[in-house]
Scaffold this active site. Structure first.
Site, PDB file in Angstrom:
ATOM      1  CG  HIS A 113      -1.903   1.066   1.295  1.00 45.34           C
ATOM      2  ND1 HIS A 113      -2.037   1.917   2.368  1.00 45.34           N
ATOM      3  CD2 HIS A 113      -2.854   1.438   0.399  1.00 45.34           C
ATOM      4  CE1 HIS A 113      -3.032   2.743   2.149  1.00 45.34           C
ATOM      5  NE2 HIS A 113      -3.550   2.484   0.963  1.00 45.34           N
ATOM      6  CG  HIS A 166      -3.798   9.184   0.265  1.00 46.61           C
ATOM      7  ND1 HIS A 166      -4.533   9.928   1.156  1.00 46.61           N
ATOM      8  CD2 HIS A 166      -4.532   8.068   0.026  1.00 46.61           C
ATOM      9  CE1 HIS A 166      -5.648   9.284   1.449  1.00 46.61           C
ATOM     10  NE2 HIS A 166      -5.676   8.161   0.783  1.00 46.61           N
TER      11      HIS A 166
END
Ligand code: G3P
Ligand code: MG
Length: 230
Positions: A10, A52
Site C-alpha cells: 500500500h 494521496h
C-alpha cells in the site's frame, strides 16, 4: 478472471518508508512485494503525480493544495507518475493505480492516467489494475482506454454494488478489509469478481480474510502479510 498477487504494498511499503515515494516502492520490493498500490492525481498544470492527500501538509509539512501547485513547485521527492512507472520497470513491480482526483478533476485525471499508461507502461510488466472511489473516473478511464482492467473502490459495500460495478465495467472490487462481511465476500466471488481488501497490516486478520475468499491483501507491511500467508 483478473490475475492479482496475494499481496500488494500500500503506497509502496508505507509502514517502513514515506508513502507514495520511490523509496517506498523500493522498500516494498525489498520486503517481497511484487505489486504496489499508488494514488495518482494532477498538479495545477496537469502533470500526474503520486500523492494521496489533496494537501501536502500531512506528508510534506507544506500547507498547500496539490491542485494549486505546478509540478515545478512540488518537492522533488513527490514522484511524477512517469517517474514511478520508470521505478516499477527497474524493480519489476506491478501496480494498482488508484485514480485519486482532486475535486472536480475526476474525468481529466482518469484520462491523463490512462494516456500515461499507454505511453509509458512497460509491456514486460503485468498489466496494471486501475481503481477509484470515483465512478466518474472509472467511466472516463473505460471510455478512453477500455483495455486497462478496472476495480471499483467501495469503502462500505451496499446492496447496489453490482449495479455500480457493471456501470463502470469493473472486474474487481477493492474494499475495506475491516468492514467486509463473509456473505458479501461469497457473493462477490460467486459473481466472478477479483476481491481485494485494504489496508490490512495484521497477519492473522489477513489469513482470516483469505479464508473468507479474498484474493488480494493491500498492506503497508507486505513482509508481514507475506510471512503470514506463506
Ligand atoms: O486502494 C486501496 C486504498 O489505498 C484505498 O484507500 O484512502 O488509502 O487511498 P486510500
Ligand atoms: Mg490508495
Amino acid at each position: 478472471m483478473l490475475q492479482l498477487p496475494k499481496v500488494i504494498g500500500h503506497r509502496g511499503a508505507a509502514a517502513y518508508a514515506p508513502e507514495n515515494t520511490l523509496a517506498s516502492f523500493r522498500e516494498a520490493r525489498r520486503r517481497g512485494a511484487t505489486w504496489v498500490e499508488i494514488d495518482v492525481k494532477l498538479t495545477r498544470d496537469g502533470v500526474p503525480i503520486v500523492m494521496h492527500d489533496a494537501s501536502l501538509k500531512r506528508t510534506m509539512g507544506i500547507d498547500r493544495l496539490v491542485a494549486e501547485m505546478s509540478r515545478a513547485e512540488l518537492p522533488a521527492d513527490v514522484p511524477t507518475f512517469e517517474e514511478a512507472i520508470a521505478c516499477f520497470a527497474e524493480l519489476g513491480l506491478g501496480c494498482n493505480v488508484e485514480i485519486k482526483p482532486c475535486e472536480g478533476r475526476e474525468q481529466e485525471t482518469a484520462r491523463v492516467t490512462v494516456e500515461t499508461l499507454r505511453r509509458a507502461w512497460p509491456a514486460r510488466l503485468p498489466p496494471p489494475l486501475l481503481s477509484s472511489f470515483k465512478d466518474a473516473s472509472l467511466e472516463a478511464a473505460r471510455e478512453a482506454a477500455p483495455e486497462f482492467a478496472r476495480a471499483i473502490l467501495l469503502d462500505d459495500i451496499q446492496d447496489n454494488w453490482r449495479t455500480r460495478t457493471d456501470a463502470v465495467g469493473a472486474v474487481g472490487v477493492n474494499t475495506s478489509g475491516k468492514r467486509l462481511t463473509a456473505p458479501r465476500a461469497v457473493e462477490i466471488r460467486a459473481a466472478g469478481f477479483a476481491l481485494s481488501v485494504y489496508t490490512i497490516n495484521d497477519g492473522a486478520i489477513a489469513k482470516a480474510l483469505v479464508g473468507m475468499g479474498v484474493h488480494c491483501i493491500i498492506t503497508d507491511a507486505p513482509d508481514v502479510i507475506l510471512a503470514a500467508l506463506n
